[in-house]
Write a protein that holds these residues in place. Structure first.
Motif, PDB file in Angstrom:
ATOM      1  N   GLN A 128      41.721  12.561  -4.319  1.00  0.00           N
ATOM      2  CA  GLN A 128      40.938  11.456  -3.721  1.00  0.00           C
ATOM      3  C   GLN A 128      40.124  11.946  -2.533  1.00  0.00           C
ATOM      4  OE1 GLN A 128      43.819   8.469  -2.831  1.00  0.00           O
ATOM      5  NE2 GLN A 128      43.528   7.386  -4.769  1.00  0.00           N
ATOM      6  N   LEU A 129      40.785  12.780  -1.688  1.00  0.00           N
ATOM      7  CA  LEU A 129      40.106  13.294  -0.499  1.00  0.00           C
ATOM      8  C   LEU A 129      38.932  14.197  -0.902  1.00  0.00           C
ATOM      9  CD1 LEU A 129      39.904  13.681   2.556  1.00  0.00           C
ATOM     10  CD2 LEU A 129      41.692  15.410   2.407  1.00  0.00           C
ATOM     11  N   CYS A 130      39.163  15.065  -1.882  1.00  0.00           N
ATOM     12  CA  CYS A 130      38.077  15.955  -2.360  1.00  0.00           C
ATOM     13  C   CYS A 130      36.899  15.110  -2.841  1.00  0.00           C
ATOM     14  CB  CYS A 130      38.555  16.855  -3.497  1.00  0.00           C
ATOM     15  SG  CYS A 130      39.644  18.153  -2.936  1.00  0.00           S
ATOM     16  N   GLN A 131      37.228  14.070  -3.597  1.00  0.00           N
ATOM     17  CA  GLN A 131      36.173  13.206  -4.157  1.00  0.00           C
ATOM     18  C   GLN A 131      35.387  12.534  -3.027  1.00  0.00           C
ATOM     19  OE1 GLN A 131      37.755  10.238  -6.752  1.00  0.00           O
ATOM     20  NE2 GLN A 131      35.964  10.292  -8.102  1.00  0.00           N
ATOM     21  N   GLU A 132      36.149  11.996  -2.063  1.00  0.00           N
ATOM     22  CA  GLU A 132      35.515  11.299  -0.938  1.00  0.00           C
ATOM     23  C   GLU A 132      34.615  12.250  -0.138  1.00  0.00           C
ATOM     24  OE1 GLU A 132      37.268   9.328   2.985  1.00  0.00           O
ATOM     25  OE2 GLU A 132      38.292   8.658   1.182  1.00  0.00           O
ATOM     26  N   ALA A 133      35.080  13.522   0.007  1.00  0.00           N
ATOM     27  CA  ALA A 133      34.305  14.498   0.789  1.00  0.00           C
ATOM     28  C   ALA A 133      33.212  15.163  -0.038  1.00  0.00           C
ATOM     29  CB  ALA A 133      35.252  15.556   1.352  1.00  0.00           C
ATOM     30  N   GLY A 134      33.176  14.868  -1.329  1.00  0.00           N
ATOM     31  CA  GLY A 134      32.147  15.455  -2.212  1.00  0.00           C
ATOM     32  C   GLY A 134      32.365  16.950  -2.431  1.00  0.00           C
ATOM     33  N   ILE A 135      33.645  17.361  -2.430  1.00  0.00           N
ATOM     34  CA  ILE A 135      33.962  18.785  -2.630  1.00  0.00           C
ATOM     35  C   ILE A 135      34.760  18.923  -3.932  1.00  0.00           C
ATOM     36  CG2 ILE A 135      35.250  20.773  -1.703  1.00  0.00           C
ATOM     37  CD1 ILE A 135      34.734  19.574   1.123  1.00  0.00           C
ATOM     38  N   ALA A 136      34.248  19.726  -4.854  1.00  0.00           N
ATOM     39  CA  ALA A 136      34.973  19.927  -6.124  1.00  0.00           C
ATOM     40  C   ALA A 136      36.111  20.917  -5.869  1.00  0.00           C
ATOM     41  CB  ALA A 136      34.026  20.480  -7.175  1.00  0.00           C
ATOM     42  N   PRO A 137      37.374  20.570  -6.251  1.00  0.00           N
ATOM     43  CA  PRO A 137      38.512  21.464  -5.969  1.00  0.00           C
ATOM     44  C   PRO A 137      38.296  22.883  -6.485  1.00  0.00           C
ATOM     45  CG  PRO A 137      39.287  19.353  -6.772  1.00  0.00           C
ATOM     46  CD  PRO A 137      37.798  19.316  -6.889  1.00  0.00           C
ATOM     47  N   ASP A 138      37.625  23.023  -7.644  1.00  0.00           N
ATOM     48  CA  ASP A 138      37.457  24.403  -8.157  1.00  0.00           C
ATOM     49  C   ASP A 138      36.358  25.180  -7.408  1.00  0.00           C
ATOM     50  OD1 ASP A 138      35.558  22.797  -9.227  1.00  0.00           O
ATOM     51  OD2 ASP A 138      35.910  23.329 -11.325  1.00  0.00           O
ATOM     52  N   MET A 139      35.688  24.499  -6.462  1.00  0.00           N
ATOM     53  CA  MET A 139      34.692  25.223  -5.651  1.00  0.00           C
ATOM     54  C   MET A 139      35.301  25.712  -4.321  1.00  0.00           C
ATOM     55  SD  MET A 139      32.057  25.224  -7.464  1.00  0.00           S
ATOM     56  CE  MET A 139      30.636  25.621  -6.453  1.00  0.00           C
ATOM     57  N   LEU A 140      36.575  25.365  -4.094  1.00  0.00           N
ATOM     58  CA  LEU A 140      37.222  25.791  -2.832  1.00  0.00           C
ATOM     59  C   LEU A 140      37.539  27.280  -2.925  1.00  0.00           C
ATOM     60  CD1 LEU A 140      39.681  22.795  -2.319  1.00  0.00           C
ATOM     61  CD2 LEU A 140      37.753  23.387  -0.824  1.00  0.00           C
ATOM     62  N   SER A 141      36.807  28.081  -2.151  1.00  0.00           N
ATOM     63  CA  SER A 141      36.974  29.535  -2.312  1.00  0.00           C
ATOM     64  C   SER A 141      37.465  30.223  -1.046  1.00  0.00           C
ATOM     65  CB  SER A 141      35.644  30.147  -2.744  1.00  0.00           C
ATOM     66  OG  SER A 141      34.671  29.833  -1.770  1.00  0.00           O
ATOM     67  N   ILE A 142      37.774  29.437  -0.006  1.00  0.00           N
ATOM     68  CA  ILE A 142      38.225  30.053   1.254  1.00  0.00           C
ATOM     69  C   ILE A 142      39.653  30.582   1.070  1.00  0.00           C
ATOM     70  CG2 ILE A 142      38.929  29.476   3.632  1.00  0.00           C
ATOM     71  CD1 ILE A 142      36.490  27.954   3.971  1.00  0.00           C
ATOM     72  N   PRO A 143      39.931  31.829   1.527  1.00  0.00           N
ATOM     73  CA  PRO A 143      41.307  32.313   1.428  1.00  0.00           C
ATOM     74  C   PRO A 143      42.227  31.390   2.227  1.00  0.00           C
ATOM     75  CG  PRO A 143      39.819  34.055   2.185  1.00  0.00           C
ATOM     76  CD  PRO A 143      39.035  32.783   2.186  1.00  0.00           C
ATOM     77  N   ALA A 144      43.279  30.912   1.611  1.00  0.00           N
ATOM     78  CA  ALA A 144      44.193  29.987   2.300  1.00  0.00           C
ATOM     79  C   ALA A 144      45.585  30.162   1.725  1.00  0.00           C
ATOM     80  CB  ALA A 144      43.710  28.547   2.125  1.00  0.00           C
ATOM     81  N   GLY A 145      46.575  29.651   2.446  1.00  0.00           N
ATOM     82  CA  GLY A 145      47.962  29.781   1.980  1.00  0.00           C
ATOM     83  C   GLY A 145      48.532  31.117   2.383  1.00  0.00           C
ATOM     84  N   ILE A 146      49.063  31.837   1.399  1.00  0.00           N
ATOM     85  CA  ILE A 146      49.701  33.122   1.742  1.00  0.00           C
ATOM     86  C   ILE A 146      49.179  34.238   0.852  1.00  0.00           C
ATOM     87  CG2 ILE A 146      51.856  32.317   2.741  1.00  0.00           C
ATOM     88  CD1 ILE A 146      53.099  32.496  -0.061  1.00  0.00           C
ATOM     89  N   LYS A 147      49.415  35.477   1.293  1.00  0.00           N
ATOM     90  CA  LYS A 147      49.137  36.639   0.458  1.00  0.00           C
ATOM     91  C   LYS A 147      50.325  37.592   0.569  1.00  0.00           C
ATOM     92  CE  LYS A 147      46.265  38.488   4.152  1.00  0.00           C
ATOM     93  NZ  LYS A 147      44.936  38.759   4.632  1.00  0.00           N
ATOM     94  N   THR A 148      50.458  38.442  -0.444  1.00  0.00           N
ATOM     95  CA  THR A 148      51.555  39.404  -0.426  1.00  0.00           C
ATOM     96  C   THR A 148      51.015  40.753   0.020  1.00  0.00           C
ATOM     97  OG1 THR A 148      52.591  38.212  -2.240  1.00  0.00           O
ATOM     98  CG2 THR A 148      53.356  40.460  -1.868  1.00  0.00           C
ATOM     99  N   MET A 149      51.709  41.390   0.967  1.00  0.00           N
ATOM    100  CA  MET A 149      51.237  42.672   1.483  1.00  0.00           C
ATOM    101  C   MET A 149      52.354  43.713   1.360  1.00  0.00           C
ATOM    102  SD  MET A 149      48.207  41.763   2.728  1.00  0.00           S
ATOM    103  CE  MET A 149      47.644  43.063   3.758  1.00  0.00           C
ATOM    104  N   GLN A 150      51.936  44.965   1.215  1.00  0.00           N
ATOM    105  CA  GLN A 150      52.890  46.081   1.140  1.00  0.00           C
ATOM    106  C   GLN A 150      52.954  46.752   2.509  1.00  0.00           C
ATOM    107  OE1 GLN A 150      54.272  46.346  -1.878  1.00  0.00           O
ATOM    108  NE2 GLN A 150      52.820  44.781  -2.637  1.00  0.00           N
TER     109      GLN A 150
END
Ligand SMILES: Cc1cc2nc3c(=O)[nH]c(=O)nc-3n(C[C@H](O)[C@H](O)[C@H](O)COP(=O)(O)O)c2cc1C
Length: 331
Positions: A128-150
């Motif tokens: 709903q928020l994506c729709q309201e903000a006019g942002i398609a979820p599959d266009m979200l490309s910013i690195p976010a969340g976590i990553k695994t590192m060695q």
């Protein structure tokens, strides 16, 4: 005698102590106007900073060694509500701001799906928020969340050039259950001593705690709930107020902060992982901690740096940075 005359008479009698009082009042005024807890949503920047903080709490939850199954649902729901409000109030002024928190929520949803936790209400609210903000979820490309590192790769990068060192340093929230050696810690402390300081006063100090003492200190600090026991060593960085004169009442925080950042980079350089932990608390809490851990009252606590030997592989919060266009201004 007018009030101004009385004021100047008192000032000339007790110049320095009065100036300190005026300094405190001036700081009180700035806190009253600009602190993010005051009238938060009346100011776009206060709202953005607090949203970045709430966003980070979600990322941080995913970067722990063992996150509680299904953790953070209430916090994510609250974040979505605030993002709706942000969009209503400031969506046209700075619409791109939403993409990072939305990317974090998307990463959180994938994380829970991967863990087999159903969160249909959050998924619906996110859409709903994506729709309201006019942002398609599959266009979200910013690195976010976590990553695994060695760890091996991070250590290699740390020994590369300065850019590699800065880009490969990350906050790490869990370590092997062994004490880092004093010789390695002292190598880092020796490097950090290269920090510049006002008139070369070097008024920084470090207090190092291991094992259960470190855990108790971290429990009192309160910013590492859920991972205090995963940190085997803490370095408390302080600055000595006795090093500074009347005209520089806050310089200890500046010199101490510069030293702390160099120590964090130096720890990375010598191959240890680290996490800075806040000491930005009310003075009553800080003095209580100082008393319990025998840190002299003339020293101000700058930051606690949790450090230790890294596991071979780790989860790390992305902590995406804002573009320099949002933080720099040419004058
Ligand atoms: C002064 C300071 C205080 C911090 N306090 C905490 C804390 O209490 N708990 C925590 O998990 N992380 C804390 N952090 C770590 C930040 O969340 C982290 O530095 C930030 O997200 C950037 O990520 P990075 O260090 O991986 O580049 C603190 C960092 C700084 C510089």
């Amino acid at each position: 005698m007018t009030i101004t005359e009385i004021y100047h008479k008192i000032l000339s009698r007790f110049p320095l102590s009065m100036q300190f009082l005026i300094e405190m009042l001036s700081y009180w005024k700035r806190l009253y106007c600009y602190n993010a807890s005051m009238r938060t949503d009346h100011d776009m920047y206060k709202m953005q900073y607090t949203l970045l903080r709430e966003n980070h709490i979600i990322e941080k939850g995913m970067s722990m060694r063992q996150s509680r199954r299904g953790f953070g649902q209430a916090k994510v729901s609250a974040l979505i509500q605030r993002l709706h409000k942000y969009h209503r109030l400031y969506g046209t002024e700075d619409p791109t701001f939403l993409t990072y928190p939305l990317s974090t929520i998307q990463a959180y949803i994938s994380y829970q799906q991967h863990d087999g936790v159903a969160i249909p209400d959050i998924e619906k609210a996110f859409m709903q928020l994506c729709q309201e903000a006019g942002i398609a979820p599959d266009m979200l490309s910013i690195p976010a969340g976590i990553k695994t590192m060695q760890a091996e790769e991070l250590r290699k990068q740390a020994k590369g050039d300065f850019s590699n060192l800065l880009h490969s340093r990350h906050s790490i929230r869990y370590f092997q259950d062994i004490q880092p050696s004093k010789s390695v810690l002292e190598e880092a402390l020796t490097l950090a001593a290269r920090t510049p300081s006002a008139c070369n006063r070097q008024a920084w100090h470090t207090h190092i705690f291991f094992g259960e003492d470190a855990h108790e200190l971290l429990r009192m600090q309160g910013g590492c709930n859920g991972f205090c026991e995963d940190i085997p060593c803490c370095i408390v960085v302080t600055a000595d107020m006795k090093g500074f004169l009347g005209h520089e009442p806050f310089q200890c925080y500046i010199d101490g902060g510069l030293y702390a950042q160099n120590l964090i980079n130096a720890l990375h350089f010598v191959g240890l992982g680290s996490i800075p932990l806040s000491c930005g608390f009310m003075s009553s809490q800080l003095l209580h901690m100082q008393k319990r851990f025998n840190i002299p009252a003339n020293e101000v606590m700058i930051v606690i740096i949790g450090t230790g030997v890294m596991y071979d592989e780790m989860k790390i919060a992305e902590s995406t940075r804002r573009p320099i266009s949002a933080t720099n201004m040419y004058h």
